[in-house]
Design a protein around this motif. Structure first.
Motif, PDB file in Angstrom:
ATOM      1  N   LEU A  33       0.862  -1.182   0.000  1.00  9.76           N
ATOM      2  CA  LEU A  33       0.000   0.000   0.000  1.00  9.76           C
ATOM      3  C   LEU A  33       0.896   1.229   0.000  1.00  9.76           C
ATOM      4  N   SER A  34       0.725   2.085  -0.996  1.00 12.19           N
ATOM      5  CA  SER A  34       1.484   3.332  -1.072  1.00 12.19           C
ATOM      6  C   SER A  34       0.499   4.483  -1.071  1.00 12.19           C
ATOM      7  N   LEU A  35       0.585   5.311  -0.033  1.00 13.34           N
ATOM      8  CA  LEU A  35      -0.359   6.417   0.133  1.00 13.34           C
ATOM      9  C   LEU A  35       0.254   7.424   1.098  1.00 13.34           C
ATOM     10  N   GLU A  36      -0.005   8.704   0.880  1.00 14.71           N
ATOM     11  CA  GLU A  36       0.483   9.749   1.774  1.00 14.71           C
ATOM     12  C   GLU A  36       1.997   9.669   1.986  1.00 14.71           C
ATOM     13  N   GLN A  38       3.776   7.095   2.193  1.00 13.10           N
ATOM     14  CA  GLN A  38       4.133   5.885   2.930  1.00 13.10           C
ATOM     15  C   GLN A  38       4.136   4.698   1.969  1.00 13.10           C
ATOM     16  N   ASN A  39       5.155   3.851   2.081  1.00 14.13           N
ATOM     17  CA  ASN A  39       5.220   2.615   1.308  1.00 14.13           C
ATOM     18  C   ASN A  39       5.183   1.464   2.300  1.00 14.13           C
ATOM     19  N   LYS A  82      -6.847  -1.126   6.226  1.00 12.59           N
ATOM     20  CA  LYS A  82      -7.797  -0.983   5.115  1.00 12.59           C
ATOM     21  C   LYS A  82      -8.994  -1.863   5.418  1.00 12.59           C
ATOM     22  N   VAL A 136      -9.438   3.500   3.993  1.00 14.18           N
ATOM     23  CA  VAL A 136      -8.032   3.357   4.361  1.00 14.18           C
ATOM     24  C   VAL A 136      -7.788   4.349   5.488  1.00 14.18           C
ATOM     25  N   ILE A 138      -4.761   5.596   7.645  1.00 13.63           N
ATOM     26  CA  ILE A 138      -3.302   5.531   7.588  1.00 13.63           C
ATOM     27  C   ILE A 138      -2.649   6.500   8.569  1.00 13.63           C
ATOM     28  N   TYR A 148      -9.374   7.822   4.271  1.00 12.28           N
ATOM     29  CA  TYR A 148      -9.881   7.855   2.897  1.00 12.28           C
ATOM     30  C   TYR A 148     -11.095   6.935   2.807  1.00 12.28           C
ATOM     31  N   GLY A 151     -11.022   5.991  -1.922  1.00 11.03           N
ATOM     32  CA  GLY A 151      -9.956   6.754  -2.548  1.00 11.03           C
ATOM     33  C   GLY A 151     -10.042   8.260  -2.380  1.00 11.03           C
ATOM     34  N   LYS A 153      -9.989  11.491   0.112  1.00 15.78           N
ATOM     35  CA  LYS A 153      -9.547  11.896   1.448  1.00 15.78           C
ATOM     36  C   LYS A 153     -10.697  12.567   2.190  1.00 15.78           C
TER      37      LYS A 153
END
Length: 187
Positions: A33-36, A38-39, A82, A136, A138, A148, A151, A153
């Motif tokens: 998961l890659s978001l904000e 963050q990986n 998630k 999500v 996070i 989110y 998808g 925000k």
């Protein structure tokens, strides 16, 4: 010949293991998961069951895998949960009620210091929730918890105290679902 066969078998097994996709209750669970910024990698995933019915698929993503719930809750590193809704029985009101109960259990009924933050978090779930929706949640280091829905925000809540209590909903000693906790911890 036997050694060549074993070597070929090991190569094939490795390829299929690396490329295997995890599907839970009909939901494809991504291995990353890659978001904000963050990986994160999938730590574990499972199904929230209530009255013998699947409610949602919950997946825990971390910077590095861990099976230690206390360390995950206390960590200030990037982490995400998630939630994929798989039941038409989940409504906004039921989700908010479950969030209230989760925070009560996670904090040992000491939610008063977090009341404003919990109220803000619950506001992200006020819109209609239907089967197929996903959330999500996070933790972004030095920023807070960002939420989110499908998808989009919805907002964020700051404070490590809030993050710890929030992740405790799934990972504390009295989690929402013990089997889901174990699945998220990769046990």
């Amino acid at each position: 010949m036997k050694k060549q066969f074993i070597a070929l078998f090991m190569i094939i097994a490795t390829v299929f293991t690396v490329n295997a996709q995890q599907t839970i209750a009909g939901v494809k669970v991504d291995s990353k998961l890659s978001l904000e910024g963050q990986n994160l990698v999938l730590n574990g995933a499972g199904t929230r069951v209530k009255l013998f019915m699947d409610m949602y698929v919950g997946a825990l993503y971390l910077e590095k895998k861990s099976s230690n719930a206390a360390e995950i809750m206390n960590s200030k590193e990037g982490a995400a949960i998630k939630l994929n809704i798989v039941s038409g029985l989940i409504s906004s009101d039921k989700m908010i009620s479950a969030i209230n109960e989760g925070f009560e259990n996670s904090t040992g009924k000491k939610t008063a210091p977090l009341k404003a933050k919990i109220d803000k978090f619950k506001s992200f779930f006020k819109e209609e929730i239907k089967k197929g929706d996903f959330f999500v949640i996070i933790n972004v280091p030095n920023e807070g918890v960002v939420v989110y829905k499908n998808g989009v925000k919805k907002g964020s809540v700051d404070g490590h105290d809030f993050k710890k209590a929030l992740f405790g909903i799934w990972l504390c000693d009295k989690p929402a679902d013990k089997d889901l906790k174990n699945d998220m911890l990769g046990k």
